[in-house]
Design a protein around this motif. Structure first.
Motif, PDB file in Angstrom:
ATOM      1  N   GLN A 271       0.834  -1.192   0.000  1.00  0.00           N
ATOM      2  CA  GLN A 271       0.000   0.000   0.000  1.00  0.00           C
ATOM      3  C   GLN A 271       0.875   1.250   0.000  1.00  0.00           C
ATOM      4  N   ALA A 272       0.635   2.150  -0.953  1.00  0.00           N
ATOM      5  CA  ALA A 272       1.408   3.389  -1.031  1.00  0.00           C
ATOM      6  C   ALA A 272       1.080   4.299   0.151  1.00  0.00           C
ATOM      7  N   VAL A 273       2.048   5.095   0.566  1.00  0.00           N
ATOM      8  CA  VAL A 273       1.828   6.148   1.548  1.00  0.00           C
ATOM      9  C   VAL A 273       1.887   7.485   0.828  1.00  0.00           C
ATOM     10  N   THR A 274       1.546   8.551   1.528  1.00  0.00           N
ATOM     11  CA  THR A 274       1.490   9.869   0.913  1.00  0.00           C
ATOM     12  C   THR A 274       2.815  10.260   0.271  1.00  0.00           C
ATOM     13  N   THR A 275       3.904   9.808   0.881  1.00  0.00           N
ATOM     14  CA  THR A 275       5.230  10.186   0.387  1.00  0.00           C
ATOM     15  C   THR A 275       5.747   9.265  -0.722  1.00  0.00           C
ATOM     16  N   GLY A 276       4.999   8.187  -1.049  1.00  0.00           N
ATOM     17  CA  GLY A 276       5.456   7.309  -2.113  1.00  0.00           C
ATOM     18  C   GLY A 276       5.180   5.845  -1.829  1.00  0.00           C
ATOM     19  N   GLU A 277       6.094   4.991  -2.259  1.00  0.00           N
ATOM     20  CA  GLU A 277       5.927   3.551  -2.128  1.00  0.00           C
ATOM     21  C   GLU A 277       5.862   3.133  -0.661  1.00  0.00           C
ATOM     22  N   GLY A 278       5.029   2.126  -0.383  1.00  0.00           N
ATOM     23  CA  GLY A 278       4.889   1.687   0.994  1.00  0.00           C
ATOM     24  C   GLY A 278       4.805   0.181   1.121  1.00  0.00           C
ATOM     25  N   ARG A 279       4.971  -0.304   2.350  1.00  0.00           N
ATOM     26  CA  ARG A 279       4.760  -1.698   2.711  1.00  0.00           C
ATOM     27  C   ARG A 279       3.696  -1.718   3.809  1.00  0.00           C
ATOM     28  N   SER A 280       2.836  -2.730   3.799  1.00  0.00           N
ATOM     29  CA  SER A 280       1.718  -2.682   4.732  1.00  0.00           C
ATOM     30  C   SER A 280       1.362  -4.050   5.299  1.00  0.00           C
ATOM     31  N   VAL A 281       0.691  -4.006   6.457  1.00  0.00           N
ATOM     32  CA  VAL A 281      -0.007  -5.171   6.996  1.00  0.00           C
ATOM     33  C   VAL A 281      -1.496  -4.908   6.812  1.00  0.00           C
ATOM     34  N   LEU A 282      -2.226  -5.956   6.427  1.00  0.00           N
ATOM     35  CA  LEU A 282      -3.653  -5.834   6.148  1.00  0.00           C
ATOM     36  C   LEU A 282      -4.410  -6.856   6.975  1.00  0.00           C
ATOM     37  N   LEU A 283      -5.418  -6.382   7.711  1.00  0.00           N
ATOM     38  CA  LEU A 283      -6.286  -7.258   8.494  1.00  0.00           C
ATOM     39  C   LEU A 283      -7.701  -7.117   7.956  1.00  0.00           C
ATOM     40  N   ARG A 284      -8.381  -8.259   7.821  1.00  0.00           N
ATOM     41  CA  ARG A 284      -9.745  -8.250   7.298  1.00  0.00           C
ATOM     42  C   ARG A 284     -10.604  -9.228   8.100  1.00  0.00           C
ATOM     43  N   ARG A 285     -11.757  -8.772   8.541  1.00  0.00           N
ATOM     44  CA  ARG A 285     -12.698  -9.675   9.198  1.00  0.00           C
ATOM     45  C   ARG A 285     -14.114  -9.138   9.023  1.00  0.00           C
ATOM     46  N   VAL A 286     -15.096  -9.965   9.342  1.00  0.00           N
ATOM     47  CA  VAL A 286     -16.501  -9.580   9.234  1.00  0.00           C
ATOM     48  C   VAL A 286     -17.069  -9.460  10.639  1.00  0.00           C
TER      49      VAL A 286
ATOM     50  N   LEU B 110      -8.435  -3.123   7.788  1.00  0.00           N
ATOM     51  CA  LEU B 110      -7.499  -2.140   8.328  1.00  0.00           C
ATOM     52  C   LEU B 110      -6.151  -2.386   7.685  1.00  0.00           C
ATOM     53  N   GLU B 111      -5.590  -1.346   7.070  1.00  0.00           N
ATOM     54  CA  GLU B 111      -4.282  -1.458   6.440  1.00  0.00           C
ATOM     55  C   GLU B 111      -3.355  -0.409   7.037  1.00  0.00           C
ATOM     56  N   HIS B 112      -2.238  -0.870   7.562  1.00  0.00           N
ATOM     57  CA  HIS B 112      -1.237   0.001   8.190  1.00  0.00           C
ATOM     58  C   HIS B 112      -0.001  -0.009   7.303  1.00  0.00           C
ATOM     59  N   ALA B 113       0.277   1.128   6.676  1.00  0.00           N
ATOM     60  CA  ALA B 113       1.354   1.222   5.698  1.00  0.00           C
ATOM     61  C   ALA B 113       2.481   2.109   6.213  1.00  0.00           C
ATOM     62  N   SER B 114       3.707   1.692   5.903  1.00  0.00           N
ATOM     63  CA  SER B 114       4.911   2.443   6.267  1.00  0.00           C
ATOM     64  C   SER B 114       5.749   2.669   5.010  1.00  0.00           C
ATOM     65  N   PRO B 115       6.591   3.699   4.994  1.00  0.00           N
ATOM     66  CA  PRO B 115       7.452   3.928   3.823  1.00  0.00           C
ATOM     67  C   PRO B 115       8.270   2.687   3.493  1.00  0.00           C
ATOM     68  N   ALA B 116       8.271   2.301   2.223  1.00  0.00           N
ATOM     69  CA  ALA B 116       8.902   1.046   1.809  1.00  0.00           C
ATOM     70  C   ALA B 116      10.387   1.009   2.146  1.00  0.00           C
ATOM     71  N   GLN B 117      11.097   2.079   1.900  1.00  0.00           N
ATOM     72  CA  GLN B 117      12.535   2.083   2.133  1.00  0.00           C
ATOM     73  C   GLN B 117      12.857   1.851   3.595  1.00  0.00           C
ATOM     74  N   VAL B 118      12.082   2.470   4.484  1.00  0.00           N
ATOM     75  CA  VAL B 118      12.321   2.304   5.917  1.00  0.00           C
ATOM     76  C   VAL B 118      12.062   0.862   6.337  1.00  0.00           C
ATOM     77  N   VAL B 119      10.938   0.299   5.868  1.00  0.00           N
ATOM     78  CA  VAL B 119      10.600  -1.083   6.226  1.00  0.00           C
ATOM     79  C   VAL B 119      11.667  -2.044   5.705  1.00  0.00           C
ATOM     80  N   ASP B 120      12.046  -1.874   4.469  1.00  0.00           N
ATOM     81  CA  ASP B 120      13.033  -2.782   3.881  1.00  0.00           C
ATOM     82  C   ASP B 120      14.355  -2.742   4.641  1.00  0.00           C
ATOM     83  N   GLU B 121      14.761  -1.557   5.068  1.00  0.00           N
ATOM     84  CA  GLU B 121      16.011  -1.435   5.827  1.00  0.00           C
ATOM     85  C   GLU B 121      15.892  -2.118   7.182  1.00  0.00           C
TER      86      GLU B 121
END
Length: 217
Positions: free
Chosen positions: A18-33, A117-128
Motif C-alpha cells: 500500500q502506497a503512503v502519501t510520500t510514495g511507495e509503501g509496505r503494509s499489513v492488512l487485516l480483514r474480518r466480518v 485495516l491497512e497500516h502502511a509504512s514507507p517502503a525504504q524504511v521497512v526494507d532497511e
C-alpha cells in the motif's frame, strides 16, 4: 471467557504494498466480518466516547485536517473521512517514523460489515529494518492490531473489555502467542521467509508481547 482460537481465525492477515502519501509503501492488512451493521461499526470507529471504550481515550479535533492523540499510543492527522466507508489517518508513535492507517468498511447482504485495516509504512524504511532485524517488527505491528480488532468485536457485542489490563493476563498472553504465530505464517507466505528465520522472528515477538510463555504452538 473469550474464545481465543475463533477470534484469531476470524481475521485474515496479509502483507501488501500500500502506497503512503510520500510514495511507495509496505503494509499489513487485516480483514474480518463483524456481526453488526455498517452504521454501528462506523460509529464505534469515529465517535469519541465509543472509540475510547475499545481502543483507548482519544483527544483532538476529530475532523478532516484535524489531529488526534490516543492516550499512551499513537497520534496523527485525519487525512480522509468518507462516512460510513473510509477513514485514513497518519499514525505516529512518539518520535517514530510517520506511517498511515486506513480503515475501510463495506456492508454484506445479510446486514453484517466487512472491516479492513491497512497500516502502511514507507517502503525504504521497512526494507532497511527487515534487512537489519528480520521480520519480527512486522509481526509486532500485526499483533498490536489483532488486539484492537478483538476489542472492537467485544465492544460491538456489549462485552466490557480493557485491553491494557487484559493483555497481561494468562488469557491475553495466549492470544498474543497465537497472534504472533498467525502473523508469522502470513509473512512467510508473502516473503518466502525460511523456517528458521520466521521461527526466530515469532519467538522474538512472543518475548515482547507474552513474556514468560513459550513460542511453541
Amino acid at each position: 471467557m473469550i474464545d481465543i482460537v475463533n477470534q484469531i481465525n476470524a481475521t485474515k492477515r496479509e502483507l501488501g504494498n500500500q502506497a503512503v502519501t510520500t510514495g511507495e509503501g509496505r503494509s499489513v492488512l487485516l480483514r474480518r466480518v463483524y456481526d453488526a451493521r455498517i452504521e454501528d461499526v462506523w460509529s464505534a470507529c469515529t465517535d469519541r466516547e465509543r472509540l475510547g471504550r475499545w481502543l483507548g481515550p482519544v483527544e483532538g479535533d476529530l475532523r478532516v485536517g484535524g489531529t488526534f492523540q490516543l492516550k499512551d499510543n499513537a497520534g496523527g492527522e485525519i487525512l480522509r473521512c468518507e462516512e460510513p466507508r473510509l477513514i485514513k489517518v497518519t499514525w505516529i508513535f512518539g518520535e517514530g517514523m510517520p506511517t498511515e492507517v486506513e480503515v475501510r468498511l463495506a456492508p454484506t447482504d445479510d446486514g453484517r460489515t466487512i472491516f479492513e485495516l491497512e497500516h502502511a509504512s514507507p517502503a525504504q524504511v521497512v526494507d532497511e529494518l527487515v534487512r537489519a532485524y528480520g521480520p519480527g517488527g512486522t509481526i509486532g505491528i500485526g499483533c498490536g492490531w489483532d488486539l484492537a480488532l478483538l476489542g472492537l468485536d467485544l465492544f460491538l457485542h456489549g462485552v466490557q473489555f480493557n485491553p491494557a489490563t487484559w493483555q497481561d493476563t494468562s488469557e491475553g498472553k495466549e492470544f498474543a502467542v497465537r497472534s504472533c504465530h498467525a502473523w508469522g505464517s502470513a509473512i512467510q507466505a508473502a516473503w518466502a521467509t525460511s523456517d528458521d528465520d520466521i521461527a526466530a522472528a515469532v519467538a522474538f515477538a512472543v518475548r515482547h508481547f507474552a513474556p514468560e510463555t513459550t513460542a511453541d504452538r
